[in-house]
Design an enzyme around this catalytic site. Structure first.
Site, PDB file in Angstrom:
ATOM      1  CG  ASP A  49    -103.558   4.967 -42.067  1.00 32.77           C
ATOM      2  OD1 ASP A  49    -103.389   5.453 -43.202  1.00 32.77           O
ATOM      3  OD2 ASP A  49    -103.052   5.475 -41.034  1.00 32.77           O
ATOM      4  CB  SER A  50    -106.456   5.442 -47.342  1.00 34.04           C
ATOM      5  OG  SER A  50    -105.910   4.269 -47.917  1.00 34.04           O
ATOM      6  CG  ASP A  88    -100.389   2.931 -43.793  1.00 34.11           C
ATOM      7  OD1 ASP A  88     -99.168   3.137 -43.950  1.00 34.11           O
ATOM      8  OD2 ASP A  88    -101.271   3.562 -44.410  1.00 34.11           O
ATOM      9  CE  LYS A 118     -97.816   4.268 -46.333  1.00 37.35           C
ATOM     10  NZ  LYS A 118     -98.420   5.303 -45.467  1.00 37.35           N
ATOM     11  CD  GLU A 120     -99.366   9.112 -41.670  1.00 37.45           C
ATOM     12  OE1 GLU A 120     -99.499  10.158 -40.992  1.00 37.45           O
ATOM     13  OE2 GLU A 120    -100.306   8.592 -42.303  1.00 37.45           O
ATOM     14  CD  GLU A 187    -100.496  11.692 -48.750  1.00 35.96           C
ATOM     15  OE1 GLU A 187    -100.108  10.776 -47.995  1.00 35.96           O
ATOM     16  OE2 GLU A 187    -101.693  11.951 -48.961  1.00 35.96           O
TER      17      GLU A 187
HETATM   18  O1  KIV Z   1    -103.126   5.128 -46.259  1.00 39.81           O
HETATM   19  C1  KIV Z   1    -102.793   5.244 -47.452  1.00 39.81           C
HETATM   20  O2  KIV Z   1    -103.495   4.848 -48.384  1.00 39.81           O
HETATM   21  C2  KIV Z   1    -101.503   5.866 -47.717  1.00 39.81           C
HETATM   22  C3  KIV Z   1    -101.230   6.290 -49.131  1.00 39.81           C
HETATM   23  C4  KIV Z   1    -101.968   7.545 -49.404  1.00 39.81           C
HETATM   24  C5  KIV Z   1     -99.772   6.437 -49.405  1.00 39.81           C
HETATM   25  O3  KIV Z   1    -100.729   6.068 -46.836  1.00 39.81           O
END
Ligand code: KIV
Length: 279
Positions: A49-50, A88, A118, A120, A187
């Site tokens: 989600d970056s 994510d 993924k 968090e 992280e």
């Molecule tokens: O969203 C993302 O790119 C991430 C990485 C920084 C692990 O979660």
């Protein structure tokens, strides 16, 4: 472990940890880049989600929606033939309960073509991790700096520097493993804490700003390749300066268009009579 040319699957990561083979993971957001990184041999492509920050120009990941993630994940899946694709779960798609989490993660798998998701957080999300795993959706955990918690943390800062924080993070990592997570991203935590967690868990750890002792590493590809022009954390290594390459190519193009050098006859479409004419 996946053989040459075969798709990497979730259990392969566990085997890689067992064999002491480091896992290489990068983020991807579109089919073209995914195809290049896949052909180069990357093990895991994370549709992070970056996306919100490095592709969509937002100042955090919080504005990223499930629809955006599905859209980009599907593109990455089209581009990559071999890498394991992890997507994510964005902000508020798994916080409101197990049913929402299953429905939303299911869309990433069904419409986005992800092989895993993924999320968090630690012990507080173990119910969700268990339910997703039981539904056949593998889950990668994410501990340490949690970008979706930027407001609670008061910024993007290292986590786990105090004894209390370190013990809590280690306990969260164990809880995720017990709930069925197949790997966990660590992280921005001290290298010694990452070494401890990596040694204690049987599932692989993937570090980002967490030192060299994890079972694998992940970087945001736009940071690693010099594409993102905003703030880049100190722990990032720049493997290329594609931003400079693109800027240089853009200037050359502008000059040639303005000067009339492009298109030349070589880049023009010949008339039928010309094309057919003997050389
Ligand atoms: O969203 C993302 O790119 C991430 C990485 C920084 C692990 O979660």
């Amino acid at each position: 472990m996946a053989k040459e040319g075969e798709r990497i699957r979730v259990p392969d990561l566990l085997e890689m940890k067992g064999a002491g083979r480091k896992i290489a993971m990068l983020t991807a957001y579109d089919a073209t880049m995914a195809g290049i990184m896949d052909a180069a041999g990357i093990d895991v492509l994370l549709v992070g989600d970056s996306l919100g920050m490095v592709v969509l120009g937002e100042d955090s990941t919080l504005g990223v929606t499930l629809d955006m993630m599905v859209h980009h994940c599907r593109a990455v899946a089209h581009g990559a033939a071999r890498a394991l694709i992890v997507a994510d779960l964005p902000f508020l798609t798994y916080h409101t309960g197990v049913e929402d989490a299953i429905r939303n993660a299911g869309r990433l798998v069904q419409s986005g073509r992800a092989a895993a998701v993924k999320l968090e957080g630690g012990a507080a999300y173990c119910g969700v991790v268990r339910a997703l795993t039981d539904a056949g959706i593998p889950v990668m955990g994410h501990l340490g700096l949690l970008p979706q918690h930027v407001h609670r943390l008061g910024g993007y800062r290292a986590v786990g520097k105090t004894r209390d924080e370190a013990d809590r993070l280690a306990a969260d990592a164990h809880a995720l493993e017990q709930a069925g997570a197949f790997a966990v991203v660590l992280e921005m935590i001290p290298a010694e804490l990452a070494r401890r967690v990596t040694g204690e868990l049987s599932i692989p750890t993937i570090g980002i700003g967490a030192g060299p002792h994890c079972d694998g590493q992940v970087l945001v590809s736009c940071d690693a390749f010099g594409l993102f022009q905003g703030f880049v954390p100190r722990f990032v290594k720049r493997y290329a300066d594609l931003g400079a390459v693109i800027a240089q190519a853009t200037r050359a193009y502008i000059d040639e268009v303005r000067g009339g050098a492009f298109p030349s006859s070589e880049h023009s479409i010949a008339a039928a009579s010309e094309a057919a004419a003997p050389k």
